[in-house]
Design a protein around this motif. Sequence first.
Motif, mmCIF file in Angstrom:
data_model
loop_
_atom_site.group_PDB
_atom_site.id
_atom_site.type_symbol
_atom_site.label_atom_id
_atom_site.label_comp_id
_atom_site.label_asym_id
_atom_site.label_seq_id
_atom_site.Cartn_x
_atom_site.Cartn_y
_atom_site.Cartn_z
ATOM 1 N N VAL A 77 -1.739 5.014 -3.494
ATOM 2 C CA VAL A 77 -2.547 6.257 -2.909
ATOM 3 C C VAL A 77 -1.637 7.396 -2.967
ATOM 4 O O VAL A 77 -0.314 7.378 -2.540
ATOM 5 C CB VAL A 77 -2.952 5.963 -1.652
ATOM 6 N N SER A 92 -0.118 -7.514 -4.786
ATOM 7 C CA SER A 92 -1.307 -7.024 -4.424
ATOM 8 C C SER A 92 -1.011 -5.499 -4.058
ATOM 9 O O SER A 92 -0.330 -5.464 -2.988
ATOM 10 C CB SER A 92 -2.029 -7.694 -2.958
ATOM 11 N N ALA A 93 -1.501 -4.673 -4.880
ATOM 12 C CA ALA A 93 -0.876 -3.286 -4.767
ATOM 13 C C ALA A 93 -2.034 -2.124 -4.933
ATOM 14 O O ALA A 93 -2.873 -2.432 -5.739
ATOM 15 C CB ALA A 93 0.152 -2.656 -6.057
ATOM 16 N N THR A 94 -1.883 -1.382 -3.830
ATOM 17 C CA THR A 94 -2.839 -0.205 -3.918
ATOM 18 C C THR A 94 -1.753 0.864 -3.737
ATOM 19 O O THR A 94 -1.199 1.306 -2.836
ATOM 20 C CB THR A 94 -3.838 -0.265 -2.647
ATOM 21 N N PRO A 143 -6.777 8.035 -3.713
ATOM 22 C CA PRO A 143 -6.680 6.604 -3.816
ATOM 23 C C PRO A 143 -6.617 5.920 -5.319
ATOM 24 O O PRO A 143 -6.841 4.764 -5.241
ATOM 25 C CB PRO A 143 -7.691 6.002 -2.978
ATOM 26 N N ALA A 190 0.748 -1.190 -0.005
ATOM 27 C CA ALA A 190 -0.004 -0.092 -0.057
ATOM 28 C C ALA A 190 0.979 1.178 0.020
ATOM 29 O O ALA A 190 1.637 1.534 0.933
ATOM 30 C CB ALA A 190 -0.921 -0.014 1.241
ATOM 31 N N THR A 191 0.752 2.139 -1.068
ATOM 32 C CA THR A 191 1.825 3.159 -1.185
ATOM 33 C C THR A 191 1.223 4.417 -0.445
ATOM 34 O O THR A 191 -0.040 4.594 -0.575
ATOM 35 C CB THR A 191 2.029 3.530 -2.737
ATOM 36 N N SER A 244 -7.563 -2.460 -11.391
ATOM 37 C CA SER A 244 -6.360 -1.826 -10.955
ATOM 38 C C SER A 244 -6.049 -0.623 -11.486
ATOM 39 O O SER A 244 -6.416 -0.293 -12.528
ATOM 40 C CB SER A 244 -5.231 -2.932 -11.133
ATOM 41 N N GLU A 278 -0.600 0.726 -10.367
ATOM 42 C CA GLU A 278 -0.751 -0.448 -9.682
ATOM 43 C C GLU A 278 -0.374 -1.716 -10.407
ATOM 44 O O GLU A 278 0.373 -2.491 -10.185
ATOM 45 C CB GLU A 278 -2.124 -0.922 -9.096
#
Lengths: 339, 339
Positions: free
Chosen positions: B236, B232-234, B199, B155-156, B209, B213
């Motif tokens: 933000v 798994s990348a999110t 986000p 999660a960035t 995605s 991501e």
Amino acid sequence: MSKTGDVAIVGMSGLAGETLLNVLDEHEFAFGRIHLLDTEDRAGGRPMLKGQSQRVEVLERFDFTQVAVVLFADAELATGWAERAVKAGCLVVDGCGAFRGEADVPLVVAEVNPQALEGVRARGVVSCPDAQVVQTLIALQPLVAEAGLQSVTVATYQSMSTVGGEEVEALALQTGRLLNGQPPEKGAFDKQAAFNLIPRIGELDESGSSTAEVRLAEDIRRILQLPQLPVSATCVLVPTFFGSAQVMQVRTRDALPAKRAATLLRKAPGVKLLDRPSAGGYPTPVADATGTDQVWVGRLRQDSLDPVSVSMWLVSDNLRKGVALNALAVADLLIKGHL
Amino acid sequence: MSKTGDVAIVGMSGLAGETLLNVLDEHEFAFGRIHLLDTEDRAGGRPMLKGQSQRVEVLERFDFTQVAVVLFADAELATGWAERAVKAGCLVVDGCGAFRGEADVPLVVAEVNPQALEGVRARGVVSCPDAQVVQTLIALQPLVAEAGLQSVTVATYQSMSTVGGEEVEALALQTGRLLNGQPPEKGAFDKQAAFNLIPRIGELDESGSSTAEVRLAEDIRRILQLPQLPVSATCVLVPTFFGSAQVMQVRTRDALPAKRAATLLRKAPGVKLLDRPSAGGYPTPVADATGTDQVWVGRLRQDSLDPVSVSMWLVSDNLRKGVALNALAVADLLIKGHL
């Protein structure tokens, strides 16, 4: 005068107290007369409520036998005064987490585990978890009810108001100073908070988890009654004033396609799903969640790690939805169901 | 005059160009003469380099046969001019991701996969991934080398400068207006960015995605040569100016106790582990990473989900470490190894 349905709200001067007043003003609850209370040095104000000026009464001189339910919006006042309210025959709603860790005090999110209110009889007190827990559970519950739960991973993006009023002021001051080319003053923080990220909220325990992370995991497990549930939590303070936000991966027991998760969340109480590009695409604290009564869910999708995992973005107004609305809804349930 | 070791750097006017100049000024590389280039309308400046004033030459009139390596700091200029540089016999370093998706252009992080530079022969071009990928891989590589890899969750928390100079300016403008009680202007954004969280970086694909991501997942898989790796990348965007940060869970193939992970990271090139309360406890973009050459790792701990999973917080100076240092290190390797 009957005390049935009469309520006292204690601690009007903080951010939580202010928000409680706003929510009371806008919503209908099953309350009779509402007494607003604060300590002697802070009482005396005359806030407006439903178009009428209301006096903030002095806590130290208040006769608790007048009311059925006392809602505390300030942890220090809850610690000092809850017992007296209970002795006077009241039920206490701890809206500020002062009693959240105590085993014989039920911890309740109104939409999620209202049945736990039965436990209020043990001590006369019911506690409300913090905003991040409320938000997490309101989105989790409909998925868990359908497909069970194996684990939860959370990375939070928490505003200053999730930790306190002092931090809200420090962010404003630091930001202003930096934009004017002055060195920021650290204020409530170890390190500059403005235009920065603080990846630790509270102190670290032996396992390396922070207070906020331990609390989040414990309260999720407790409210869902899944004492062994693996919860991976990382809590980060971001330079925003209001709102709690998080990235969350939910690994269910049974397969749960993202489309089905969307259907469940669209129907869930307290949830607003915003996931279509045409409708703005994604919810943000300032532009969407602030001032609203929902937990906003966006970026809902199948998680690539696992066929039984969905990933999502949650955001809500931490003071309004996370604290005030839940505490008032719990008080409302007590008035309606138990008196 | 021999062209061995001589280098041209193209695109000096953006944030990446400025940072390249700073890094060149402070570090020693195996470069001969360094030509700074920009388009005719932006050339002519005289920045200082190693105590000497240096002219920014006009790209359109530059004779590429003078140099061995051309480093592009601007995607538009790379797209337009890389082929001409290659035809003149140069090797091209794409420091801005213009060629990152092309299968016959190697994608290189100097500390992680220098061996992939061999592939530069196919097209004469080597590309550098973006700052978030560089940061992720510099921290992942030592763990993967020891214990293999099953999956990565990210999660960035990305600053405005990870997306562009326009966004940096818009944040400053919006913040100033809000602190002065004026409505913010959206500028480069769909929704207010100041004191808010966005986000979604880029557009969403069919799976839900975002561009950022998909790119993060693809580039991690490609550089680690694990084409099936679940990521798994999110991503933000947070209201900070500089720095890339992320929460990351690394699920290794073999058991990897957090203590052992700490030992590996402490020895790893390009990594600074800051995980002791006595030393400040946790790294932040502004107070720690900005202006430094390391990827800072903090909050390292066993992840409660899984005995083979560790959780951590990463932060680095995206322009300096993520872009400039990596691009210059890649150019340096080309000069040293291939000419």
